[in-house]
Design an enzyme around this catalytic site. Structure first.
Site, PDB file in Angstrom:
ATOM      1  N   ILE A 114     -13.965  -5.559  18.123  1.00  0.00           N
ATOM      2  CA  ILE A 114     -13.092  -6.055  17.054  1.00  0.00           C
ATOM      3  C   ILE A 114     -13.840  -6.995  16.105  1.00  0.00           C
ATOM      4  CG2 ILE A 114     -11.081  -7.511  16.567  1.00  0.00           C
ATOM      5  CD1 ILE A 114      -9.694  -6.277  18.941  1.00  0.00           C
ATOM      6  N   ILE A 117     -15.742  -5.035  13.584  1.00  0.00           N
ATOM      7  CA  ILE A 117     -14.893  -4.492  12.520  1.00  0.00           C
ATOM      8  C   ILE A 117     -14.421  -5.606  11.587  1.00  0.00           C
ATOM      9  CG2 ILE A 117     -12.685  -3.358  12.055  1.00  0.00           C
ATOM     10  CD1 ILE A 117     -14.759  -1.473  13.197  1.00  0.00           C
ATOM     11  N   GLU A 118     -14.029  -6.725  12.160  1.00  0.00           N
ATOM     12  CA  GLU A 118     -13.422  -7.799  11.375  1.00  0.00           C
ATOM     13  C   GLU A 118     -14.425  -8.541  10.491  1.00  0.00           C
ATOM     14  OE1 GLU A 118     -10.422  -8.682  10.893  1.00  0.00           O
ATOM     15  OE2 GLU A 118      -9.209  -7.834  12.499  1.00  0.00           O
ATOM     16  N   SER A 119     -15.578  -8.902  11.032  1.00  0.00           N
ATOM     17  CA  SER A 119     -16.487  -9.803  10.315  1.00  0.00           C
ATOM     18  C   SER A 119     -17.942  -9.377  10.367  1.00  0.00           C
ATOM     19  CB  SER A 119     -16.378 -11.206  10.912  1.00  0.00           C
ATOM     20  OG  SER A 119     -16.844 -11.198  12.268  1.00  0.00           O
ATOM     21  N   TYR A 223      -7.162   0.762  10.405  1.00  0.00           N
ATOM     22  CA  TYR A 223      -7.792  -0.222  11.286  1.00  0.00           C
ATOM     23  C   TYR A 223      -8.086   0.338  12.675  1.00  0.00           C
ATOM     24  CZ  TYR A 223      -8.504  -4.749  13.628  1.00  0.00           C
ATOM     25  OH  TYR A 223      -9.028  -5.803  14.349  1.00  0.00           O
TER      26      TYR A 223
END
Length: 436
Positions: A114, A117-119, A223
């Protein structure tokens, strides 16, 4: 904070597969159902792999889901040739800790992806909407999770605080959505209320309420497929022609407690490490110093805390950089204040967000000068004679100060150094032994 897995069941039509968890993962038309996984992960020896990606790969299960949305996301990721090499470089600092924390909570290892994907595993990342850190936590969500956020410290950027908060939140969402991880992930991205409303619409239309059946905004719609697509690439990089640089499967940092709000530049000297590494491990410290009024926890590269503590015990506490708050008086200038506190104007500007030289009476400044008791911006007022010194490989301000029995702060003042810059071999310094 934790890591591990649920072997997730994948549904196709009305069929279900028994799993380690009761979690279910729905499919949409065109989806290839997962196999029972009996032969997908053969038993291997108990010796842990050297490469953290291999460890993660051995625990992935969602990569069996395949449908047009996942395929599109996979192609988009594969088009970014430098994506995983860049991520691996940052992973050296943070990913082992995240995997360990997920493992302890017995959560799916896909969750370790995650932050990718996020940062892209950048703890300093911030979005236009205000989300921040590895896990891109919104300010109000952070408050709800008890993550500290103020002008000194933002736990959403801190590795340990943000990971604990994100995993707590994900577990709560997993419970709320009847142990369905895909719905929990959609809610993590779009918000629990958004997913619940989408389910309500489907219920009123007599439609299924699994993730693949919901109508969500574009970002949430893409997402979960993106996370699954990434897990497919990590699970079988050779299949997709991807090179993922190895990441050591061992701790990258350890926790120290200096017991005082120490400046990171000076802490780096005490640990005898590059200050950029210390900033990378402590991104939640917003002002270049351990935040006051809270725990003085400091993350150091693994294996360096003993050296740090030893040097800290030898140091004169009065000479160690600490934070101070100073209320500007009429007639004060940045130069006068910097001189009084043994720091420099550039540092004062940086830590207080000042552009130029303008300050006003009554303004409160944060000061992290090296010698709060007695500043010195030039040669000492004694008869001490100047002595030249040529910096050698391996030297640090701390080592030179000890050798000549002077303070780090005075070396910086005498030579007008930036505390955040590292010494270079061949650099010339002027010292006044006996004059500090």
């Amino acid at each position: 904070m934790s890591i591990a897995f649920y072997i997730i069941a994948f549904l196709s039509a009305c069929e279900t597969v028994a799993t380690r968890d009761t979690a279910t993962v729905g499919t949409e038309p065109g989806t290839t159902p997962a196999s029972d996984g009996a032969d997908e992960h053969p038993v291997v020896n108990d010796q842990p792999p050297d490469d953290l990606w291999v460890r993660i790969r051995s625990g992935l299960h969602w990569q069996s889901i395949d449908n047009p949305r996942v395929a599109r996301a996979r192609q988009a990721l594969l088009a970014q040739s430098n994506y995983l090499p860049l991520v691996s470089e940052r992973a050296n600092y943070y990913l082992f800790y995240i995997v360990e924390e997920i493992d302890q909570r017995d959560m799916p290892l896909e969750i370790a992806l995650i932050p990718v994907i996020e940062s892209m595993l950048d703890p300093t990342a911030s979005s236009y909407s205000g989300a921040a850190g590895l896990w891109q936590i919104m300010p109000r969500t952070g408050e709800h999770l008890g993550i500290e956020q103020n002008n000194w410290y933002d736990g959403r950027h801190a590795v340990r605080d943000s990971t604990a908060g994100a995993l707590d939140y994900l577990q709560m969402l997993h419970d709320r959505f009847d142990d369905d991880w895909l719905l929990a992930l959609a809610a993590y991205n779009a918000g629990r209320g958004t997913v619940l409303r989408a389910q309500k619409v489907n219920v009123s239309a007599s439609q299924p309420t699994d993730y693949w059946s919901l109508r969500l905004r574009q970002q949430a719609y893409e997402y979960v497929p993106k996370l699954i697509a990434l897990s497919q690439i990590v699970a079988d990089p050779d299949k997709y022609g991807v090179n993922i640089p190895p990441v050591p499967n061992r701790p990258s940092f350890e926790v120290a407690d200096p017991g005082l709000p120490l400046n990171l530049a000076h802490a780096a000297q005490l640990a005898e490490i590059d200050v950029t590494i210390l900033h990378a491990l402590n991104p939640g410290q917003l002002r270049g110093t351990i935040a006051p009024y809270r725990s003085t926890e400091l993350l150091l590269p693994y294996g360096s805390s003993q050296r740090f503590q030893s040097n800290l015990e030898k140091a004169n506490r009065g000479e160690i950089t600490q934070w101070h708050e100073y209320r500007v008086k009429p007639g004060d200038t940045l130069w006068d204040i910097a001189r009084s506190f043994g720091t420099d104007v550039a540092l004062l500007r940086r830590e207080n967000g000042i552009k130029g030289n303008t300050i006003r009476a009554g303004q409160t400044l944060t000061i992290t000068g090296f010698n709060p008791r007695r500043g010195q911006s030039g040669p000492p007022e004694s008869d001490a004679k100047a002595q030249g010194y040529l910096v050698r490989a391996g030297d640090s301000l701390y080592l030179i100060a000890n050798r000549f029995r002077v303070s780090v702060g005075n070396i910086i003042a005498w030579n007008e150094l930036d505390p955040d810059d590292y010494l270079q071999p061949g650099q010339k310094l002027t010292l006044y032994p006996g004059g500090s």
